[in-house]
Design a protein around this motif. Structure first.
Motif, mmCIF file in Angstrom:
data_model
loop_
_atom_site.group_PDB
_atom_site.id
_atom_site.type_symbol
_atom_site.label_atom_id
_atom_site.label_comp_id
_atom_site.label_asym_id
_atom_site.label_seq_id
_atom_site.Cartn_x
_atom_site.Cartn_y
_atom_site.Cartn_z
ATOM 1 N N ILE A 223 0.825 -1.214 0.000
ATOM 2 C CA ILE A 223 0.000 0.000 0.000
ATOM 3 C C ILE A 223 0.858 1.261 0.000
ATOM 4 N N LEU A 224 1.686 1.450 1.024
ATOM 5 C CA LEU A 224 2.594 2.595 1.058
ATOM 6 C C LEU A 224 4.014 2.083 1.279
ATOM 7 N N SER A 225 4.830 2.166 0.249
ATOM 8 C CA SER A 225 6.222 1.728 0.348
ATOM 9 C C SER A 225 7.112 2.900 0.734
ATOM 10 N N GLY A 226 8.341 2.589 1.109
ATOM 11 C CA GLY A 226 9.282 3.649 1.420
ATOM 12 C C GLY A 226 9.543 4.543 0.217
ATOM 13 N N GLU A 227 9.637 3.950 -0.958
ATOM 14 C CA GLU A 227 9.895 4.721 -2.177
ATOM 15 C C GLU A 227 8.741 5.674 -2.482
ATOM 16 N N LEU A 228 7.518 5.212 -2.252
ATOM 17 C CA LEU A 228 6.357 6.044 -2.550
ATOM 18 C C LEU A 228 6.260 7.219 -1.584
ATOM 19 N N ILE A 229 6.471 6.996 -0.285
ATOM 20 C CA ILE A 229 6.365 8.117 0.653
ATOM 21 C C ILE A 229 7.490 9.111 0.422
ATOM 22 N N ARG A 230 8.663 8.653 0.001
ATOM 23 C CA ARG A 230 9.743 9.588 -0.333
ATOM 24 C C ARG A 230 9.338 10.473 -1.510
ATOM 25 N N LEU A 231 8.691 9.889 -2.508
ATOM 26 C CA LEU A 231 8.223 10.676 -3.642
ATOM 27 C C LEU A 231 7.195 11.705 -3.198
ATOM 28 N N PHE A 232 6.256 11.273 -2.375
ATOM 29 C CA PHE A 232 5.233 12.202 -1.885
ATOM 30 C C PHE A 232 5.876 13.377 -1.147
ATOM 31 N N TRP A 233 6.835 13.082 -0.264
ATOM 32 C CA TRP A 233 7.516 14.147 0.454
ATOM 33 C C TRP A 233 8.202 15.099 -0.523
ATOM 34 N N GLU A 234 8.874 14.556 -1.511
ATOM 35 C CA GLU A 234 9.639 15.370 -2.456
ATOM 36 C C GLU A 234 8.754 16.350 -3.218
ATOM 37 N N ILE A 235 7.605 15.866 -3.712
ATOM 38 C CA ILE A 235 6.757 16.759 -4.501
ATOM 39 C C ILE A 235 6.030 17.767 -3.616
ATOM 40 N N TYR A 236 5.913 17.451 -2.328
ATOM 41 C CA TYR A 236 5.209 18.361 -1.424
ATOM 42 C C TYR A 236 6.105 19.489 -0.930
ATOM 43 N N HIS A 237 7.249 19.145 -0.350
ATOM 44 C CA HIS A 237 7.985 20.178 0.374
ATOM 45 C C HIS A 237 9.128 20.820 -0.384
ATOM 46 N N GLY A 238 9.625 20.225 -1.463
ATOM 47 C CA GLY A 238 10.751 20.827 -2.161
ATOM 48 C C GLY A 238 11.907 21.061 -1.210
#
Length: 338
Positions: A223-238
């Motif tokens: 459901i939520l992998s480490g790679e996916l949450i890293r991507l989410f963080w990246e596109i959110y906070h810059g």
């Protein structure tokens, strides 16, 4: 190894259904990603019981926010129903911030849940929308949600904020911001954080390195992998990863925050930051209540609501909100007038 590594051991009941979860794929086209998730939510809504529309009034509002329009949806229990006859004119208010990696999600995400919470707990619920990353990165989603919160406060006396996943990130940041806002100080009396994202994966403090291992331990989780949450963080906070409004765990102080209920999943990459946040809150004198779901991944209850653990999660969410109610969340109601 983290002292909580044992929480990553799959529960036998999860092992029975895990193969039904499709492999995690990183979004390449976020517009398409949003459409796919919205369609899945739509299919879920089409299967819910007809009675979900009874015993409350649901209403959509459109608010001007920063040169655009933002939507909120309110759920207010009807008076004198068989499910909860009373003479109340005012109900406690719960503001809900949905998750979705800051890049997806709609007011429909929790529509079924908020209808049942409103009727079952006799509370007014408010679902808040916000603009999405990557088109609208930090601080836009937070500012949108916070502007809607201020609208709610104008029409209520006391409220609690509830967020799930990345919505939990926004909820925690909103509660911290409200502590220093003269318009909101003292009016947020509780927060509910369901499997929250509280610390950017790119800014783990050295002093906590031995307490924050779940991102690696659960890097291949369903459901939520480490790679996916890293991507989410990246596109959110810059470049703003260390800003406490991005990473609430990095706040200079937690003193004076309202009582907090947290749900944590053992196989979740976000597990250890939620455990650490609870520890820091308690050290600052904030009353907290935690429920843990060992051996289950992020969002399991939404994908498999009939699991025993999912039903327990639902019961305990209601109990956690009830705990906030008993702590002083009283006499708040969203105004139903124009």
């Amino acid at each position: 190894m983290s002292q909580y590594a044992y929480l990553s051991e799959p529960d036998p009941k999860w092992a029975e259904v895990a193969s039904r979860v499709p492999p995690t794929e990183l979004p390449k086209d976020f517009s398409q990603y949003r459409r796919g998730l919205a369609e899945a939510v739509g299919r879920s809504l089409s299967r819910r019981p007809l009675g979900i529309h009874l015993n409350l009034t649901a209403r959509q509002w459109v608010l001007p926010v920063d040169g655009t329009l933002n939507s909120v949806r309110t759920y207010v229990p009807d008076r004198n129903t068989l499910l909860g006859a009373d003479q109340q004119d005012r109900y406690p208010a719960l503001v809900w911030i949905f998750g979705g990696g800051w890049c997806s999600g709609t007011l429909d995400n929790a529509d079924t849940l908020l209808r049942s919470l409103s009727v079952d707990l006799r509370i007014s619920c408010v679902a808040v929308d916000y603009r999405k990353a990557p088109e609208h990165p930090f601080p836009t989603p937070l500012n949108d949600a916070y502007a809607s919160l201020k609208w709610v406060v104008e029409n209520a006396q006391l409220i609690s904020i509830d967020g799930i996943s990345t919505g939990g990130n926004l909820a925690a940041a909103m509660v911290q911001r409200a502590m220093n806002d003269p318009d909101l100080r003292g009016k947020i009396t509780g927060q509910v954080l369901v499997t929250p994202a509280l610390l950017s994966a790119s800014t783990y403090p050295v002093k906590f390195k031995d307490e924050l291992l779940s991102l690696e331990q659960n890097s291949d989780a369903s459901i939520l992998s480490g790679e996916l949450i890293r991507l989410f963080w990246e596109i959110y906070h810059g470049p703003h990863a260390s800003n406490p409004e991005v990473s609430p765990l990095l706040a200079a102080s937690f003193e004076g925050l309202p009582r907090t209920y947290i749900q944590i999943n053992g196989m979740d990459p976000l597990r250890d930051e939620a455990i650490l946040y609870n520890k820091l809150l308690r050290e600052a004198g904030v009353p907290t209540m935690v429920d843990m779901y060992p051996g289950f991944p992020h969002g399991f209850h939404e994908h498999f609501p009939d699991l025993t653990a999912s039903r327990r999660q639902s019961r305990q969410l209601r109990a956690g909100i009830g705990w906030l109610l008993r702590g002083g969340l009283l006499l708040a109601q969203l105004a139903t007038t124009e």
